[in-house]
Scaffold this active site. Structure first.
Site, PDB file in Angstrom:
ATOM      1  N   ASN A  35     -12.859 -17.430  14.095  1.00  0.00           N
ATOM      2  CA  ASN A  35     -14.317 -17.250  14.043  1.00  0.00           C
ATOM      3  C   ASN A  35     -14.873 -17.537  12.653  1.00  0.00           C
ATOM      4  OD1 ASN A  35     -13.610 -15.022  12.547  1.00  0.00           O
ATOM      5  ND2 ASN A  35     -14.529 -13.501  13.914  1.00  0.00           N
ATOM      6  N   ILE A  62     -11.476 -13.380  18.690  1.00  0.00           N
ATOM      7  CA  ILE A  62     -10.426 -12.857  19.586  1.00  0.00           C
ATOM      8  C   ILE A  62     -10.916 -11.672  20.424  1.00  0.00           C
ATOM      9  CG2 ILE A  62      -8.372 -13.702  18.364  1.00  0.00           C
ATOM     10  CD1 ILE A  62      -8.189 -10.837  17.114  1.00  0.00           C
ATOM     11  N   GLY A  85      -7.254 -11.398  11.767  1.00  0.00           N
ATOM     12  CA  GLY A  85      -7.412  -9.992  11.430  1.00  0.00           C
ATOM     13  C   GLY A  85      -8.153  -9.862  10.118  1.00  0.00           C
ATOM     14  N   LEU A  86      -8.673  -8.670   9.886  1.00  0.00           N
ATOM     15  CA  LEU A  86      -9.263  -8.359   8.584  1.00  0.00           C
ATOM     16  C   LEU A  86      -8.161  -7.721   7.757  1.00  0.00           C
ATOM     17  CD1 LEU A  86     -12.662  -6.834   9.810  1.00  0.00           C
ATOM     18  CD2 LEU A  86     -12.186  -9.208   9.104  1.00  0.00           C
ATOM     19  N   SER A 127       2.950  -6.494   8.409  1.00  0.00           N
ATOM     20  CA  SER A 127       2.915  -6.424   6.942  1.00  0.00           C
ATOM     21  C   SER A 127       3.900  -5.381   6.442  1.00  0.00           C
ATOM     22  CB  SER A 127       1.496  -6.020   6.530  1.00  0.00           C
ATOM     23  OG  SER A 127       1.449  -5.660   5.181  1.00  0.00           O
ATOM     24  N   TYR A 151      -6.430  -0.263   7.275  1.00  0.00           N
ATOM     25  CA  TYR A 151      -5.819  -1.585   7.464  1.00  0.00           C
ATOM     26  C   TYR A 151      -4.355  -1.420   7.886  1.00  0.00           C
ATOM     27  CZ  TYR A 151      -3.284  -5.828   6.452  1.00  0.00           C
ATOM     28  OH  TYR A 151      -2.433  -6.902   6.560  1.00  0.00           O
ATOM     29  N   LYS A 155      -2.249  -2.216  11.580  1.00  0.00           N
ATOM     30  CA  LYS A 155      -1.006  -2.991  11.765  1.00  0.00           C
ATOM     31  C   LYS A 155       0.049  -2.156  12.490  1.00  0.00           C
ATOM     32  CE  LYS A 155      -2.273  -6.814   9.978  1.00  0.00           C
ATOM     33  NZ  LYS A 155      -2.364  -8.042  10.761  1.00  0.00           N
ATOM     34  N   GLY A 296      -3.397   4.501  -4.289  1.00  0.00           N
ATOM     35  CA  GLY A 296      -2.709   4.017  -3.094  1.00  0.00           C
ATOM     36  C   GLY A 296      -1.569   3.055  -3.385  1.00  0.00           C
TER      37      GLY A 296
HETATM   38  P1  NAD Z   1      -7.105 -14.687   6.019  1.00  0.00           P
HETATM   39  O1  NAD Z   1      -8.280 -13.767   5.983  1.00  0.00           O
HETATM   40  O2  NAD Z   1      -7.074 -15.842   5.089  1.00  0.00           O
HETATM   41  O3  NAD Z   1      -6.911 -15.257   7.506  1.00  0.00           O
HETATM   42  C1  NAD Z   1      -7.285 -14.528   8.645  1.00  0.00           C
HETATM   43  C2  NAD Z   1      -8.124 -15.442   9.518  1.00  0.00           C
HETATM   44  O4  NAD Z   1      -8.482 -14.737  10.696  1.00  0.00           O
HETATM   45  C3  NAD Z   1      -9.428 -15.899   8.846  1.00  0.00           C
HETATM   46  O5  NAD Z   1      -9.542 -17.305   8.923  1.00  0.00           O
HETATM   47  C4  NAD Z   1     -10.519 -15.192   9.660  1.00  0.00           C
HETATM   48  O6  NAD Z   1     -11.693 -15.973   9.723  1.00  0.00           O
HETATM   49  C5  NAD Z   1      -9.829 -15.029  11.002  1.00  0.00           C
HETATM   50  N1  NAD Z   1     -10.325 -13.912  11.803  1.00  0.00           N
HETATM   51  C6  NAD Z   1     -10.477 -12.611  11.440  1.00  0.00           C
HETATM   52  N2  NAD Z   1     -10.953 -11.894  12.471  1.00  0.00           N
HETATM   53  C7  NAD Z   1     -11.070 -12.740  13.517  1.00  0.00           C
HETATM   54  C8  NAD Z   1     -11.496 -12.576  14.863  1.00  0.00           C
HETATM   55  N3  NAD Z   1     -11.940 -11.408  15.304  1.00  0.00           N
HETATM   56  N4  NAD Z   1     -11.484 -13.654  15.670  1.00  0.00           N
HETATM   57  C9  NAD Z   1     -11.073 -14.868  15.217  1.00  0.00           C
HETATM   58  N5  NAD Z   1     -10.661 -15.078  13.949  1.00  0.00           N
HETATM   59  C10 NAD Z   1     -10.667 -14.017  13.112  1.00  0.00           C
HETATM   60  O7  NAD Z   1      -5.808 -13.774   5.842  1.00  0.00           O
HETATM   61  P2  NAD Z   1      -4.286 -14.180   5.610  1.00  0.00           P
HETATM   62  O8  NAD Z   1      -3.902 -13.708   4.256  1.00  0.00           O
HETATM   63  O9  NAD Z   1      -4.052 -15.579   5.981  1.00  0.00           O
HETATM   64  O10 NAD Z   1      -3.601 -13.194   6.638  1.00  0.00           O
HETATM   65  C11 NAD Z   1      -3.265 -13.587   7.952  1.00  0.00           C
HETATM   66  C12 NAD Z   1      -2.645 -12.405   8.677  1.00  0.00           C
HETATM   67  O11 NAD Z   1      -1.494 -11.962   7.970  1.00  0.00           O
HETATM   68  C13 NAD Z   1      -3.572 -11.200   8.796  1.00  0.00           C
HETATM   69  O12 NAD Z   1      -3.370 -10.607  10.065  1.00  0.00           O
HETATM   70  C14 NAD Z   1      -3.083 -10.290   7.697  1.00  0.00           C
HETATM   71  O13 NAD Z   1      -3.339  -8.934   7.992  1.00  0.00           O
HETATM   72  C15 NAD Z   1      -1.605 -10.576   7.685  1.00  0.00           C
HETATM   73  N6  NAD Z   1      -0.958 -10.303   6.400  1.00  0.00           N
HETATM   74  C16 NAD Z   1      -1.477 -10.848   5.252  1.00  0.00           C
HETATM   75  C17 NAD Z   1      -0.871 -10.566   4.021  1.00  0.00           C
HETATM   76  C18 NAD Z   1      -1.439 -11.096   2.738  1.00  0.00           C
HETATM   77  O14 NAD Z   1      -1.132 -10.538   1.680  1.00  0.00           O
HETATM   78  N7  NAD Z   1      -2.239 -12.154   2.735  1.00  0.00           N
HETATM   79  C19 NAD Z   1       0.260  -9.749   3.983  1.00  0.00           C
HETATM   80  C20 NAD Z   1       0.759  -9.228   5.169  1.00  0.00           C
HETATM   81  C21 NAD Z   1       0.135  -9.511   6.375  1.00  0.00           C
HETATM   82  C1  WQD Z   2       0.480  -6.593  -6.322  1.00  0.00           C
HETATM   83  C2  WQD Z   2       0.714  -5.869  -7.653  1.00  0.00           C
HETATM   84  C3  WQD Z   2      -0.930  -4.197  -8.125  1.00  0.00           C
HETATM   85  C4  WQD Z   2      -4.325  -6.935  -8.583  1.00  0.00           C
HETATM   86  C5  WQD Z   2      -1.448  -5.908  -0.708  1.00  0.00           C
HETATM   87  C6  WQD Z   2      -1.722  -5.071   0.511  1.00  0.00           C
HETATM   88  C7  WQD Z   2      -0.627  -5.268   1.523  1.00  0.00           C
HETATM   89  C8  WQD Z   2      -0.406  -6.760   1.815  1.00  0.00           C
HETATM   90  C9  WQD Z   2      -0.274  -7.572   0.569  1.00  0.00           C
HETATM   91  C10 WQD Z   2      -1.619  -7.393   3.754  1.00  0.00           C
HETATM   92  C11 WQD Z   2       0.476  -4.362  -7.574  1.00  0.00           C
HETATM   93  C12 WQD Z   2      -1.006  -5.325  -9.145  1.00  0.00           C
HETATM   94  C13 WQD Z   2      -3.055  -6.423  -8.368  1.00  0.00           C
HETATM   95  C14 WQD Z   2      -4.905  -6.814  -9.878  1.00  0.00           C
HETATM   96  C15 WQD Z   2      -2.904  -5.734 -10.641  1.00  0.00           C
HETATM   97  N1  WQD Z   2      -1.526  -7.320   2.502  1.00  0.00           N
HETATM   98  N2  WQD Z   2      -2.360  -5.830  -9.386  1.00  0.00           N
HETATM   99  N3  WQD Z   2      -4.160  -6.232 -10.867  1.00  0.00           N
HETATM  100  O1  WQD Z   2      -0.864  -4.148  -3.272  1.00  0.00           O
HETATM  101  O2  WQD Z   2       1.454  -5.177  -3.049  1.00  0.00           O
HETATM  102  O3  WQD Z   2      -0.212  -5.510  -1.263  1.00  0.00           O
HETATM  103  O4  WQD Z   2      -1.363  -7.281  -0.318  1.00  0.00           O
HETATM  104  O5  WQD Z   2      -0.891  -6.908   4.573  1.00  0.00           O
HETATM  105  O6  WQD Z   2      -1.027  -4.572   2.660  1.00  0.00           O
HETATM  106  O7  WQD Z   2      -1.769  -3.698   0.130  1.00  0.00           O
HETATM  107  O8  WQD Z   2      -0.525  -6.684  -3.396  1.00  0.00           O
HETATM  108  O9  WQD Z   2      -1.430  -8.462  -4.803  1.00  0.00           O
HETATM  109  O10 WQD Z   2      -2.831  -6.391  -4.392  1.00  0.00           O
HETATM  110  O11 WQD Z   2      -0.811  -6.235  -5.836  1.00  0.00           O
HETATM  111  O12 WQD Z   2      -2.295  -5.224 -11.563  1.00  0.00           O
HETATM  112  O13 WQD Z   2      -6.062  -7.229 -10.124  1.00  0.00           O
HETATM  113  O14 WQD Z   2      -0.245  -6.362  -8.589  1.00  0.00           O
HETATM  114  O15 WQD Z   2      -1.153  -2.952  -8.739  1.00  0.00           O
HETATM  115  O16 WQD Z   2       1.401  -3.734  -8.425  1.00  0.00           O
HETATM  116  P1  WQD Z   2      -0.015  -5.259  -2.800  1.00  0.00           P
HETATM  117  P2  WQD Z   2      -1.478  -6.997  -4.598  1.00  0.00           P
END
Ligand code: NAD
Ligand code: WQD
Length: 340
Positions: A35, A62, A85-86, A127, A151, A155, A296
């Protein structure tokens, strides 16, 4: 070679766009369903430039059952990779209902549509956040689970929903992939992470300091019980992560069931080590200040990646310097992300 069609929910986002490239390389036909609430349609042109293939794209939510049914009606999908996802931890604390609605209800709608279409192979973006504050490292899949924010709880809830679904209907094939810290970008520099507003995550924040968009990085805490006092994480190159999804799909060519698998490198890197590696890649000093801990945050977290190797024959192959080099290439070629 396979010509299987794969539905990528959230396919225009950071991780899924890289997975699109990996899927094309492996011979699949991915279809993006997004979206665009946190992504830019320019990514579609960039994907075409990288792969030579114009992405099949459906703009949809979705949570919209009719839009999902239309997508499943238009394409015979072999599997769904569910990224949509958000993902902003802080925002989820401010807007819990929006997070549960988007992530949990969205997944329920998706699962119902998959069942209606009789598509029962799903790879879900979970995650490492589901481990909460792990008692020890490396983190194994059997560790206890917990969440400290909406968040993470979304998950965890989805993981449990998928577990219950599989218990009730064992003809599903489900992979719950627990990503550690994705970083870097595709080596072309054409796609990468493009956060809106102030980046929450470390690598994009450092990259924006390097390119001059932000004055300095705040290092959140210098007094953790880690070798240099800063947080330690398992940063994984986003293309390794992308290839992990291809490996998970291929696993279901020869196996069935529900699996829960860490996708990480197995190596911890501190915030200060990441800054130093990025300085090396960009040839500049990154201004930073060590300040208070971020509420956190945990001290350290890295994966035990053995199960991914055992089940999928996959392990991360790219190094920290690959991540910083590719992350810098993306940021320096696109100083304002997809706005360029
Ligand atoms: P992102 O925000 O870049 O990608 C998510 C995409 O989903 C976006 O393009 C958004 O527009 C779309 N989206 C959100 N809600 C939607 C909906 N209701 N319908 C259709 N599309 C929707 O994020 P990302 O970093 O690429 O993460 C992708 C997935 O991986 C997410 O589920 C996130 O929670 C998970 N994840 C991300 C990380 C991270 O650090 N980036 C770590 C662990 C898990
Ligand atoms: C990494 C390290 C911060 C920013 C998060 C989500 C987790 C997953 C991945 C989706 C930490 C430090 C960060 C800054 C800093 N996402 N930091 N200055 O916290 O391990 O995980 O993203 O699932 O759910 O919680 O990743 O990149 O935010 O931080 O010092 O401006 O960098 O304290 O030690 P994190 P991060």
């Amino acid at each position: 070679m396979t010509t299987q069609k794969i539905l990528l929910t959230g396919g225009a986002g950071f991780i899924a766009s890289h997975t699109f490239v990996a899927l094309i390389t492996a011979g699949y036909t991915p279809v993006i369903f997004d979206n665009l609430c946190n992504s830019n349609p320019k990514v579609l042109d960039r994907l075409e430039r990288i792969t030579g293939i114009a992405p099949l794209f459906i703009r949809g939510d979705i949570r919209d059952a009719a839009a999902l049914d239309a997508a499943f009606g238009a394409h015979a999908f072999a599997a769904v990779l569910h990224f949509a996802g958000l993902k902003a931890v802080g925002e989820s604390v401010e807007k819990p209902l929006e997070y549960y609605d988007n992530n949990v209800r969205g997944t329920l709608e998706l699962l119902a549509a998959m069942r209606r279409a009789n598509v029962k192979t799903l790879v879900f973006s979970s995650s490492a956040t589901v481990y909460g504050d792990p008692a020890t490292t490396p983190v194994h899949e059997a560790f206890p689970l917990s969440a400290t924010n909406p968040y993470g709880r979304s998950k965890l809830m989805i993981e449990e929903i998928l577990g219950d679904l599989f218990k009730a209907e064992s003809d599903w094939n489900i992979a719950r992939l627990r990503y550690f810290n994705p970083a870097g970008a595709h080596e072309s520099g054409l796609i990468g992470e493009d956060p809106q507003g102030i980046p929450n995550n470390l690598m994009p924040y450092i990259a924006q300091v390097a390119v001059g968009r932000r004055a300095q990085l705040q290092v959140f805490g210098g007094d953790y019980p880690t070798p240099d006092g800063t947080g330690v994480r398992d940063f994984i190159h986003v293309m390794d992560l992308a290839e992990g999804h291809v490996a998970a799909l291929k696993y279901f060519d020869g196996a069935t069931g529900l699996v829960t698998v860490n996708l990480g490198t197995g190596k911890g890197v501190s915030v200060l080590q990441m800054i130093a590696a990025f300085e090396e890649a960009c040839g500049k000093k990154i201004a930073y200040q060590i300040g208070a801990r971020r509420p956190g945050d945990i001290a350290e977290c890295w994966a035990d990646p053995a199960l991914a190797q055992k089940l999928f024959g996959w392990s991360a192959s790219r190094t920290l310097s690959d991540m910083t080099r590719d992350g810098w290439r993306w940021q320096s070629m696109n100083p304002t992300g997809f706005l360029d």
